[in-house]
Scaffold this active site. Sequence first.
Site, short mmCIF file in Angstrom:
data_model
loop_
_atom_site.label_atom_id
_atom_site.label_comp_id
_atom_site.label_asym_id
_atom_site.label_seq_id
_atom_site.Cartn_x
_atom_site.Cartn_y
_atom_site.Cartn_z
N GLY A 12 0.79 -1.24 0.00
CA GLY A 12 0.00 0.00 0.00
C GLY A 12 0.81 1.28 0.00
O GLY A 12 0.32 2.32 0.44
N ASN A 14 1.57 3.01 -2.60
CA ASN A 14 0.90 3.94 -3.52
C ASN A 14 -0.34 4.54 -2.87
O ASN A 14 -0.64 5.72 -3.05
CB ASN A 14 0.55 3.25 -4.84
CG ASN A 14 1.74 3.19 -5.78
OD1 ASN A 14 2.14 4.19 -6.36
ND2 ASN A 14 2.35 2.01 -5.87
N ASN A 108 -5.03 2.54 -13.40
CA ASN A 108 -4.11 1.56 -12.82
C ASN A 108 -2.69 2.12 -12.90
O ASN A 108 -2.33 2.78 -13.87
CB ASN A 108 -4.19 0.25 -13.64
CG ASN A 108 -3.22 -0.80 -13.16
OD1 ASN A 108 -3.13 -1.08 -11.96
ND2 ASN A 108 -2.48 -1.40 -14.08
N HIS A 110 1.18 0.91 -13.22
CA HIS A 110 1.97 -0.27 -13.60
C HIS A 110 3.46 0.10 -13.52
O HIS A 110 3.85 1.16 -14.02
CB HIS A 110 1.59 -0.74 -15.01
CG HIS A 110 2.30 -2.00 -15.38
ND1 HIS A 110 1.91 -3.24 -14.92
CD2 HIS A 110 3.42 -2.20 -16.12
CE1 HIS A 110 2.76 -4.15 -15.37
NE2 HIS A 110 3.67 -3.55 -16.10
C1 GAR Z 1 3.49 -1.27 -7.30
O1 GAR Z 1 4.82 -1.32 -7.77
C2 GAR Z 1 2.53 -1.26 -8.48
O2 GAR Z 1 2.99 -0.51 -9.56
C3 GAR Z 1 2.45 -2.72 -8.81
O3 GAR Z 1 2.38 -3.37 -7.56
C4 GAR Z 1 3.12 -2.59 -6.60
C5 GAR Z 1 2.26 -2.36 -5.39
O4 GAR Z 1 2.96 -1.70 -4.36
N1 GAR Z 1 1.32 -3.02 -9.65
C6 GAR Z 1 1.34 -3.92 -10.62
O5 GAR Z 1 2.28 -4.63 -10.86
C7 GAR Z 1 0.03 -4.00 -11.43
N2 GAR Z 1 0.23 -4.81 -12.60
P1 GAR Z 1 2.21 -0.97 -3.17
O6 GAR Z 1 1.19 -1.98 -2.59
O7 GAR Z 1 3.29 -0.66 -2.17
O8 GAR Z 1 1.54 0.25 -3.71
#
Ligand code: GAR
Length: 198
Positions: A12, A14, A108, A110
């Site tokens: 989490g 982001n 989203n 990525h």
């Molecule tokens: C982030 O790096 C996001 O970009 C990626 O998962 C991570 C979540 O981190 N998302 C993907 O790969 C989607 N295809 P977080 O839970 O610390 O935000």
Amino acid sequence: MLNIAVCVSGGGTNLQAIIDRIADGTLENVKIAGVISNNKNAYALERAAKADIPAFCVSPKDFETREAFHDALAAQLDALHPDLIVLAGFLVAVPAQIIRAYPGRIINIHPSLIPSFCGVGYYGLKVHEKALERGVKVTGATVHVVDEGMDSGPILLQKAVEVREGDTPEILQRRVMEQAEWELLPRAIGMFANKKED
Ligand code: GAR
């Protein structure tokens, strides 16, 4: 005020970036109506609780069929009445029924420069493992609108991040988060908030 629902699966960071930019006033006219996780152990749920944001877990493990899980996810999202749904590290493929109910209103983040290192099987740390395996010198992050394909919707924002000698997937993931993701995702939400008139 733009009402957003944030979908998460893990740490989490982001989500935290969105919470922090709202708190410091950088991201105006945005309210997080709720956070939904598919994983009950996601640290993102604690981040939501600490910020007094309603948090919900809708786990596929609690349902007998994928359809029942999808229906429950759709019902939980609808209950939040979001203007925008933000996938912030949500590692579940969003079903077509939800994408059709919120056309152009799901975004989203990525962790690569789409169309590199995206699509089926490219998520989380795996994206950075593949980028290092391929030997790219520049990677980055992308915020895009979600359509019925995998990472195929219109691109809203991208930022490049350099790959350095000796990077591990974990080091590169952290740099992409710090230099690109945590900046781009709040900025993309701000683009929707500025468009909304009321
Ligand atoms: C982030 O790096 C996001 O970009 C990626 O998962 C991570 C979540 O981190 N998302 C993907 O790969 C989607 N295809 P977080 O839970 O610390 O935000």
